[in-house]
Design a protein around this motif. Sequence first.
Motif, PDB file in Angstrom:
ATOM      1  N   ASN A  54       0.835  -1.197   0.000  1.00  0.00           N
ATOM      2  CA  ASN A  54       0.000   0.000   0.000  1.00  0.00           C
ATOM      3  C   ASN A  54       0.874   1.251   0.000  1.00  0.00           C
ATOM      4  OD1 ASN A  54      -1.545   2.242   1.669  1.00  0.00           O
ATOM      5  ND2 ASN A  54      -3.098   0.929   0.756  1.00  0.00           N
ATOM      6  N   ALA A  55       0.749   2.056  -1.044  1.00  0.00           N
ATOM      7  CA  ALA A  55       1.640   3.200  -1.220  1.00  0.00           C
ATOM      8  C   ALA A  55       1.455   4.248  -0.132  1.00  0.00           C
ATOM      9  CB  ALA A  55       1.415   3.820  -2.600  1.00  0.00           C
ATOM     10  N   THR A  56       0.226   4.466   0.302  1.00  0.00           N
ATOM     11  CA  THR A  56      -0.024   5.473   1.340  1.00  0.00           C
ATOM     12  C   THR A  56       0.696   5.105   2.628  1.00  0.00           C
ATOM     13  OG1 THR A  56      -2.194   6.000   0.407  1.00  0.00           O
ATOM     14  CG2 THR A  56      -1.810   6.595   2.711  1.00  0.00           C
ATOM     15  N   ILE A  57       0.612   3.845   3.019  1.00  0.00           N
ATOM     16  CA  ILE A  57       1.245   3.406   4.263  1.00  0.00           C
ATOM     17  C   ILE A  57       2.761   3.428   4.134  1.00  0.00           C
ATOM     18  CG2 ILE A  57       1.512   1.471   5.848  1.00  0.00           C
ATOM     19  CD1 ILE A  57      -1.392   0.679   5.160  1.00  0.00           C
ATOM     20  N   GLU A 288      -6.651  -5.308   8.140  1.00  0.00           N
ATOM     21  CA  GLU A 288      -5.655  -5.514   7.103  1.00  0.00           C
ATOM     22  C   GLU A 288      -5.600  -4.334   6.136  1.00  0.00           C
ATOM     23  OE1 GLU A 288      -6.455  -9.267   5.258  1.00  0.00           O
ATOM     24  OE2 GLU A 288      -5.792 -10.422   7.013  1.00  0.00           O
ATOM     25  N   THR A 289      -4.412  -4.121   5.563  1.00  0.00           N
ATOM     26  CA  THR A 289      -4.139  -3.045   4.600  1.00  0.00           C
ATOM     27  C   THR A 289      -4.539  -1.690   5.186  1.00  0.00           C
ATOM     28  OG1 THR A 289      -4.883  -4.718   2.990  1.00  0.00           O
ATOM     29  CG2 THR A 289      -4.107  -2.632   2.112  1.00  0.00           C
ATOM     30  N   THR A 290      -4.330  -1.531   6.468  1.00  0.00           N
ATOM     31  CA  THR A 290      -4.716  -0.340   7.222  1.00  0.00           C
ATOM     32  C   THR A 290      -3.656  -0.098   8.283  1.00  0.00           C
ATOM     33  OG1 THR A 290      -7.034  -0.967   6.949  1.00  0.00           O
ATOM     34  CG2 THR A 290      -6.560   0.716   8.598  1.00  0.00           C
ATOM     35  N   ILE A 304      -4.898   5.452   8.365  1.00  0.00           N
ATOM     36  CA  ILE A 304      -4.624   5.545   6.933  1.00  0.00           C
ATOM     37  C   ILE A 304      -4.783   4.149   6.334  1.00  0.00           C
ATOM     38  CG2 ILE A 304      -3.082   7.516   7.158  1.00  0.00           C
ATOM     39  CD1 ILE A 304      -0.709   5.619   6.832  1.00  0.00           C
ATOM     40  N   GLY A 305      -4.976   4.091   5.019  1.00  0.00           N
ATOM     41  CA  GLY A 305      -5.098   2.806   4.357  1.00  0.00           C
ATOM     42  C   GLY A 305      -6.516   2.488   3.948  1.00  0.00           C
ATOM     43  N   ARG A 306      -6.771   1.204   3.690  1.00  0.00           N
ATOM     44  CA  ARG A 306      -7.993   0.777   3.004  1.00  0.00           C
ATOM     45  C   ARG A 306      -9.189   0.570   3.911  1.00  0.00           C
ATOM     46  NH1 ARG A 306      -7.287  -4.336  -0.770  1.00  0.00           N
ATOM     47  NH2 ARG A 306      -5.994  -2.804  -1.834  1.00  0.00           N
ATOM     48  N   ASN A 307      -8.997   0.072   5.133  1.00  0.00           N
ATOM     49  CA  ASN A 307     -10.121  -0.360   5.962  1.00  0.00           C
ATOM     50  C   ASN A 307     -10.225   0.470   7.235  1.00  0.00           C
ATOM     51  OD1 ASN A 307     -11.043  -2.594   4.187  1.00  0.00           O
ATOM     52  ND2 ASN A 307      -9.004  -3.392   4.613  1.00  0.00           N
ATOM     53  N   GLY A 308     -10.184  -0.139   8.415  1.00  0.00           N
ATOM     54  CA  GLY A 308     -10.423   0.653   9.611  1.00  0.00           C
ATOM     55  C   GLY A 308      -9.684   0.160  10.839  1.00  0.00           C
TER      56      GLY A 308
END
Length: 435
Positions: A54-57, A288-290, A304-308
């Motif tokens: 994940n680019a943001t993370i 995950e992915t968060t 940040i990222g996809r979920n919570g």
Amino acid sequence: MTPRTTAAATIAATVAVACLVGASPAAAAPKHGTAPAPAPAGSLVLIGGNLKENATILQRIVDLADPDGDGPAKARIAIVTAASSAAKTAEAAADDTLNNASANGLYYSALFERFGAETYAVPIDTAVNFAGDAYKPSNANDPKVAREVAKATGVFFGGGDQMRYVRTLFDCKNAASEAFTSCTDTKVMSAVRGVLDRGGVVSGVSAGTTIQQGADMVTGGEPYQAWRDGTTPGYLDDASALAHLPYGGFGFFPEGQLDSHFGTWGRQARMIKLADQTGHDLVVGVDETTALVYDRATRQGEVIGRNGVSLLDTSETVIEGAVGTGTRWSYLVAGDRVDFGTGAITPASERRTGAGTDAAPAPVADVWDSIDNPDAGVYSLVGLGVALVASVADRAEGTTFETDPQYRTVLERTAGTSWWDGGFEGLAITISPAD
């Protein structure tokens, strides 16, 4: 058992502030003639698992490790992958598509270099399986390896089993009996603490997140078995049974207990049980992915990222037999912030109170997302909570896939419930036998 009396409850009784994350009051004023202790330095980036590049993370980790902002110096990240199993052969160690400590060191080094960082793959794992293996347990106390880690501006801990970090980065008494008492830092662990104390960033994914809490770190267990049987101190061969390490992990995150893969694997029930039995008032569960980005000096957190990220306030939890009441659940999504000092949650989108306009959600089967049932959908309990707050209903429920006994989870609005796009604050959780 009776509810614990907490600082959060005291604050709520004396000031008109909604505090739903088990906050503690401001530190008492120092005694006359003594200076206040300096605020802890550095940042944490706590990733719930399944990073998916994940680019943001990844960019946030590199930016936090940048020693001079946009200046000429580069972020230098030490990559620790000892939570993975040791490579069996030299060929396996050199193949960055495989999952072992050495291969993961290669993979993550290349990944962070793509985002502009210099890297150092820390050659530590749990065993030496072939001649010439550079990754070995003894390197945790090698002064040369520790000096290389000390040069870093950030440290990244890979996934696997958090107990492998305990075994490799601590020297513990009673390790053979799985009690792990009186642990002390290895030289490399001391160097990691130095990176953080100088204002660097420590990040981790999956086990690399869980290890960053203090006492009573979870070491394994499925939600169903956890609720049915409770927790056992130590590390168990039965991965489905709930267990915890009383000594805990690194202690970098002081706000509460940590858990990863949280919504994906329906881990709310296991951590409510663990927090209750070990006397903790807050659980922070990262999907995950968060990632939860945490500033140690200000006690501010950002998702940040996809979920919570879930915040379980267990300060008023009461578990009697198989019935658990009093837990309050908040769920934060990308851009949302939490002040752990005051308990205030700031959503990134408009906050709403009261009921929504959607239809009431239907009951959910396998609401704890049993990992033994791969055909079940993921995020069932999170999805039920998000659907409930946006609906006309005040109550929603689901049951476990497992039976004999089967458990029911009920979510309910409270006077403090609010919600926003994808997130909510202050839902009540009740767990009880379904029959």
